[in-house]
Design a protein around this motif. Sequence first.
Motif, PDB file in Angstrom:
ATOM      1  N   SER A 182      34.785  83.928  23.597  1.00  0.00           N
ATOM      2  CA  SER A 182      34.619  82.479  23.610  1.00  0.00           C
ATOM      3  C   SER A 182      35.479  81.869  24.711  1.00  0.00           C
ATOM      4  N   LYS A 183      35.239  80.600  25.000  1.00  0.00           N
ATOM      5  CA  LYS A 183      36.047  79.883  25.984  1.00  0.00           C
ATOM      6  C   LYS A 183      37.506  79.836  25.537  1.00  0.00           C
ATOM      7  N   ASN A 198      39.158  83.148  26.318  1.00  0.00           N
ATOM      8  CA  ASN A 198      39.439  83.238  27.757  1.00  0.00           C
ATOM      9  C   ASN A 198      40.654  82.399  28.134  1.00  0.00           C
ATOM     10  N   TRP A 199      40.756  81.187  27.575  1.00  0.00           N
ATOM     11  CA  TRP A 199      41.911  80.325  27.853  1.00  0.00           C
ATOM     12  C   TRP A 199      43.196  80.955  27.345  1.00  0.00           C
ATOM     13  N   ASP A 259      45.333  75.249  33.016  1.00  0.00           N
ATOM     14  CA  ASP A 259      45.517  75.730  31.648  1.00  0.00           C
ATOM     15  C   ASP A 259      46.625  74.995  30.904  1.00  0.00           C
TER      16      ASP A 259
END
Length: 70
Positions: A4-5, A8-9, A51
């Motif tokens: 999922s995003k 990844n973050w 980020d």
Amino acid sequence: MKKSKLDNWVKRFSTGCLNKKVYKTLGAAKQMAKNVLKKNNVILHCYVCPDCFNYHLTKKNIKNWKNKIF
């Protein structure tokens, strides 16, 4: 399984931001870059991290980065 995003973050943040010096203000980042240039003759570039939304410095040439400050 597709990541999922959020996954990844978390990976980028934990391997990147947590291992880097974070500057809360642009002035602090600029001052550190000047100090390093004067002391070690190394040019550092500043960018806004997508980020953590703070400033980081790098030796890499980032002239084409969209988050580059200087």
